[in-house]
Motif scaffolding. Sequence first.
Motif, mmCIF file in Angstrom:
data_model
loop_
_atom_site.group_PDB
_atom_site.id
_atom_site.type_symbol
_atom_site.label_atom_id
_atom_site.label_comp_id
_atom_site.label_asym_id
_atom_site.label_seq_id
_atom_site.Cartn_x
_atom_site.Cartn_y
_atom_site.Cartn_z
ATOM 1 N N THR A 226 -0.727 4.269 4.465
ATOM 2 C CA THR A 226 -1.968 3.509 4.329
ATOM 3 C C THR A 226 -2.291 2.727 5.598
ATOM 4 O O THR A 226 -3.452 2.472 5.904
ATOM 5 C CB THR A 226 -1.876 2.538 3.130
ATOM 6 N N LYS B 289 -10.039 -3.224 1.675
ATOM 7 C CA LYS B 289 -10.472 -1.924 2.172
ATOM 8 C C LYS B 289 -10.734 -2.114 3.657
ATOM 9 O O LYS B 289 -11.465 -3.033 4.057
ATOM 10 C CB LYS B 289 -11.736 -1.468 1.447
ATOM 11 N N GLY C 208 0.830 -1.199 0.000
ATOM 12 C CA GLY C 208 0.000 0.000 0.000
ATOM 13 C C GLY C 208 0.859 1.241 0.000
ATOM 14 O O GLY C 208 2.062 1.189 0.275
ATOM 15 N N ARG C 209 0.235 2.372 -0.308
ATOM 16 C CA ARG C 209 0.954 3.639 -0.309
ATOM 17 C C ARG C 209 1.438 3.966 1.094
ATOM 18 O O ARG C 209 0.881 3.495 2.088
ATOM 19 C CB ARG C 209 0.042 4.768 -0.811
ATOM 20 N N SER C 210 2.456 4.801 1.171
ATOM 21 C CA SER C 210 2.950 5.243 2.471
ATOM 22 C C SER C 210 1.826 5.905 3.253
ATOM 23 O O SER C 210 1.082 6.723 2.706
ATOM 24 C CB SER C 210 4.110 6.232 2.290
ATOM 25 N N LYS D 179 0.124 -0.078 6.701
ATOM 26 C CA LYS D 179 0.701 -1.424 6.594
ATOM 27 C C LYS D 179 1.218 -1.910 7.950
ATOM 28 O O LYS D 179 0.943 -3.043 8.354
ATOM 29 C CB LYS D 179 1.839 -1.412 5.556
ATOM 30 N N ARG E 171 -7.261 -7.189 -2.622
ATOM 31 C CA ARG E 171 -7.359 -5.813 -2.126
ATOM 32 C C ARG E 171 -8.197 -5.830 -0.849
ATOM 33 O O ARG E 171 -9.236 -6.502 -0.794
ATOM 34 C CB ARG E 171 -8.013 -4.892 -3.154
ATOM 35 N N GLU F 121 -6.207 -0.438 1.530
ATOM 36 C CA GLU F 121 -6.786 0.869 1.264
ATOM 37 C C GLU F 121 -7.629 1.276 2.464
ATOM 38 O O GLU F 121 -8.460 0.482 2.934
ATOM 39 C CB GLU F 121 -7.667 0.839 0.008
ATOM 40 N N GLN F 122 -7.434 2.463 2.981
ATOM 41 C CA GLN F 122 -8.260 2.937 4.089
ATOM 42 C C GLN F 122 -9.692 3.157 3.604
ATOM 43 O O GLN F 122 -9.913 3.667 2.506
ATOM 44 C CB GLN F 122 -7.692 4.226 4.665
ATOM 45 N N ARG G 25 -3.123 -5.575 -1.095
ATOM 46 C CA ARG G 25 -2.953 -4.117 -1.124
ATOM 47 C C ARG G 25 -4.028 -3.498 -0.236
ATOM 48 O O ARG G 25 -5.212 -3.732 -0.419
ATOM 49 C CB ARG G 25 -3.054 -3.569 -2.548
#
Length: 289
Positions: free
Chosen positions: A159, A273, A155-157, A161, A271, A220-221, A218
């Motif tokens: 997110t 969420k 995930g993006r920084s 993890k 994914r 996602e918030q 991955r």
Amino acid sequence: MTGYYEVAGFVFSLAFDDRHDLDAMLPSFVDFKREDASEGPLLFELRERSLPGICPEAVLLDDDRNDMGHTRLYALDGGYRVELSYAGEDYVHILETNADFTEADACIRWDDAYASSALSSLIRIVCSQAVILHDAVSMHASVVVCDDRAFVFMGRSGTGKSTHSALWLDSFEGTYLLNDDNPFARIRDGKVLAYGSPWSGKTPCYRAENAPVAGIVRLEQAPENAFGLAEDIEAFSVLLPGCSVIRQNGKAYDALCATLIKITELVKVGRLKCLPERGAAELCRMNLI
């Protein structure tokens, strides 16, 4: 002084002046140290060498500022050059490599307070690019091991993890953290293995261990928890953004894509969420086991 180290099953060497204590400079590497090169070729050899502060023929490919500091990547004739600085531009550490990252020279400004961090970062850059041609990849991810299997969270920084990994540690007995920022994934004997590394972000977790991967997710918030499996091109798109590669290097990029396609065929990819709560960890585990 030449030191040998093994990461993700690959052995490489670091050759530096005897004045520099590599164990002291690279404390996170201690458990990855080896007595010798063992059998087989080295992944890469990195040597200490004086390098010019200015390289007129270098072509700028990328200029980035992040928690690694200020990093500039250049293309050279037959290779690459990296310039790395932390506090301002008073101390610039330089790396030059050949095209396949099997040979590298580093010029470290030892009088810089960040010299140790710079050396570690430059080694990470070489290692992350060198493994690509060997069915392996460096990932920006957090990894836990639960029931002897690895679960990889991308995930993006920012997110969450690390937060999600912590939820697994609290929720499932016997679970432990393998790496919290820069693990490696490698295909061996038809299996995908996750490896710890000397690089783990702000979390001091430097395990010279590996475990078979059960799934890659991955994060996602979101306002509620929801899990979806990804297949084919969607699964590939889950993995690619979190992998380290110089995209202008066509040979390496093609090799990375081939490896990621193999990974999507061998392990579950999805994914998630999620909210930062135990229910998210339970939902994720239920869909990956």
